[in-house]
Enzyme design. Structure first.
Site, PDB file in Angstrom:
ATOM      1  CG  HIS A  24      -2.000  15.064  13.744  1.00  0.00           C
ATOM      2  ND1 HIS A  24      -0.812  15.011  15.088  1.00  0.00           N
ATOM      3  CD2 HIS A  24      -2.074  15.940  12.908  1.00  0.00           C
ATOM      4  CE1 HIS A  24      -0.772  16.097  14.304  1.00  0.00           C
ATOM      5  NE2 HIS A  24      -1.026  16.382  13.364  1.00  0.00           N
ATOM      6  CG  HIS A  78       4.170  22.807   6.961  1.00  0.00           C
ATOM      7  ND1 HIS A  78       4.260  22.035   6.353  1.00  0.00           N
ATOM      8  CD2 HIS A  78       3.865  23.572   8.367  1.00  0.00           C
ATOM      9  CE1 HIS A  78       3.948  20.623   7.359  1.00  0.00           C
ATOM     10  NE2 HIS A  78       3.712  21.080   8.360  1.00  0.00           N
ATOM     11  CD  GLU A  80      -0.363  18.804   9.498  1.00  0.00           C
ATOM     12  OE1 GLU A  80       1.465  19.371  10.138  1.00  0.00           O
ATOM     13  OE2 GLU A  80      -0.742  18.025  10.397  1.00  0.00           O
ATOM     14  CG  ASP A  82      -2.358  22.546  10.192  1.00  0.00           C
ATOM     15  OD1 ASP A  82      -2.033  22.189   9.223  1.00  0.00           O
ATOM     16  OD2 ASP A  82      -2.007  22.599  11.177  1.00  0.00           O
ATOM     17  CG  HIS A 145       5.248  19.312  12.267  1.00  0.00           C
ATOM     18  ND1 HIS A 145       3.864  19.381  11.420  1.00  0.00           N
ATOM     19  CD2 HIS A 145       5.444  18.604  12.657  1.00  0.00           C
ATOM     20  CE1 HIS A 145       3.492  18.578  12.162  1.00  0.00           C
ATOM     21  NE2 HIS A 145       4.085  17.431  13.024  1.00  0.00           N
ATOM     22  CG  ASP A 164       3.497  23.244  12.001  1.00  0.00           C
ATOM     23  OD1 ASP A 164       2.141  24.148  12.236  1.00  0.00           O
ATOM     24  OD2 ASP A 164       3.454  22.525  11.729  1.00  0.00           O
ATOM     25  CE1 TYR A 192       1.917  23.838  17.168  1.00  0.00           C
ATOM     26  CE2 TYR A 192       3.911  24.262  17.914  1.00  0.00           C
ATOM     27  CZ  TYR A 192       2.862  24.440  16.928  1.00  0.00           C
ATOM     28  OH  TYR A 192       2.706  24.518  15.981  1.00  0.00           O
ATOM     29  CG  HIS A 225      -1.161  26.627  14.942  1.00  0.00           C
ATOM     30  ND1 HIS A 225      -2.215  26.504  14.204  1.00  0.00           N
ATOM     31  CD2 HIS A 225      -0.148  25.241  14.444  1.00  0.00           C
ATOM     32  CE1 HIS A 225      -2.011  25.322  13.518  1.00  0.00           C
ATOM     33  NE2 HIS A 225      -1.099  24.812  13.305  1.00  0.00           N
TER      34      HIS A 225
HETATM   35 FE1  FEO Z   1       2.787  20.967  10.457  1.00  0.00          FE
HETATM   36 FE2  FEO Z   1       0.266  23.510  11.193  1.00  0.00          FE
HETATM   37  O1  FEO Z   1       0.716  21.685  10.306  1.00  0.00           O
END
Ligand code: FEO
Length: 406
Positions: A24, A78, A80, A82, A145, A164, A192, A225
């Site tokens: 994004h 989370h 989101e 991903d 996040h 995250d 990041y 991540h």
């Molecule tokens: Fe806020 Fe890795 O997603």
């Protein structure tokens, strides 16, 4: 393929995305990973899932350890996509007894997947979950996040599964911190934080304080991540403590876009002025530096000098886009100044100053405009602007109060 074990019966079962180059608007030149963790205990528990396209990788890794149908619990740290994109398929295949999430996570899951029938268990503050030999603690980390975000802490193994937070967009064959190049690792951690968490620095500060107050022993930090902090979790905690405190270093950035190189001539003269006063700088032309790389530099810079030509009574589009991006992330504690060339209307400097005022930069010079092409005298004024920025930065570094001139 051998399963990757963090501790006895705790496995990494995520996926590596070597190809992603845009997250994004953030350039992910080194790819990323979507980490998920499997705990084998009396209650077999999967913590987080992966992006939808990587569902097969996740299931393959789980299959290497157990029959996925044996999974009892799924924890959603989370929502989101991903981390939850493959959740509907996983739930369909696994049919878990419970799906654990925060209160905000519950709302977000309903609005993403529209499934009232999943076996949700909304965690309450300070809830502990026994899996048998192990205990999970949950900690809500709103806005790190998203509003739904939380950490899961594996008490007996002292592993903080942090979603995250503490992550990096870094695809690699290695899974642990000590196995990768440390400069690359910290560069990606910086990028990041700069592009995802700068806006939430006050909340990062609170979370770090809460973790300290809880006195949690942390042997390992396992983000969703990048690599897992197995050897030196203190390194990333120390870096977050610095970043969330907006500690500026003593260098400056000259960030610009130029139409016919007049603004570029000015940028170079400003940079000369900085160096005259002993301030190191980076010259960042927005035509060649991606906004997310520029934001990475902004995170720790003490001064940000913006230059832009005027186009159609406004800014060049790359600068306008960069300012929108930077304003959203709200970096603070910067000395600022602006310059730019123009043909007849010349609004760019005023617009750059407005943007810096909104971000509460300390503006140390009213700004410098040059019509069409600068002459030597104009460039001397740009050098002087560089001097002013450098002196203000040094005063700020010395702890002196500096007021904006506009
Ligand atoms: Fe806020 Fe890795 O997603």
């Amino acid at each position: 393929m051998k399963p990757i074990e963090l501790a006895k019966n705790i496995y990494w079962v995520g996926a590596v995305d070597w190809d992603i180059r845009d997250f994004h608007g953030y350039s992910t030149n080194r790819g990323t990973t979507y980490n998920a963790y499997l705990i084998i205990d009396e209650k077999i528990t999967l913590i987080d899932t992966v992006k939808k396209a990587f569902h097969g990788d996740l299931m393959h890794r789980i299959h290497n350890i157990i029959d996925p149908k044996k999974i009892d619990y799924i924890v959603v740290n989370h929502v989101e996509m991903d981390h939850s994109g493959s959740l509907p398929q996983v739930i369909e295949e696994v049919r878990p007894e419970k799906v654990f999430c925060s209160k905000m996570g519950h709302r977000a899951l309903l609005r993403h997947f529209h499934r009232e029938d999943w076996p949700y268990h909304v965690i309450s503050p300070n809830e502990e979950l026994s899996l048998g030999a192990r205990t999970l603690n949950f900690m809500e980390t709103r806005m790190l996040h998203w509003p739904d975000s939380m950490f899961t802490y594996v008490k007996e193994d002292q592993i903080l599964i942090s979603n995250d937070a503490f992550g990096q967009h870094l695809a690699s064959s290695e899974r642990f911190d000590e196995e990768v190049n440390q400069d690359v690792l910290m560069r990606e951690c910086t990028k990041y934080y700069a592009n995802i968490l700068t806006l939430y620095s006050p909340l990062v500060k609170k979370v770090l304080a809460k973790v300290r107050e809880m006195n949690l022993p942390i042997k390992m930090i396992a983000p969703d991540h990048g690599v897992i902090w197995r050897t030196d979790p203190g390194k990333i905690i120390e870096a977050y403590s610095r970043w969330c405190g907006n500690e500026a270093r003593g260098h400056a950035l000259v960030i610009y876009d130029t139409m016919w190189k007049s603004t570029e001539m000015m940028a170079k003269a400003v940079a000369d002025g900085l160096l005259d006063e002993g301030v190191n700088y980076k010259l960042l032309d927005l035509r060649f530096s991606h906004r997310s790389d520029v934001m990475t530099e902004v995170l720790e810079a003490g001064a940000v000098v913006l230059g832009c030509s005027t186009l159609n009574n406004g800014l060049l589009p790359r600068m306008a886009g960069f300012l929108m991006y930077m304003r959203g992330l709200k970096p603070t504690n910067k000395i600022g100044a602006a310059f730019g060339s123009y043909g007849w209307s010349g609004e760019s400097v005023k617009l750059l100053n407005q943007a810096m005022q909104e971000m509460k930069f300390t503006i140390c010079h009213e700004g410098l405009r040059v019509q069409y092409v600068p002459e030597h005298e104009h460039l001397k004024e740009c050098v002087e602007l560089g001097h002013t920025v450098a002196r203000s930065l040094k005063a700020m570094q010395a702890g002196k109060e500096i007021a904006s001139v506009i």
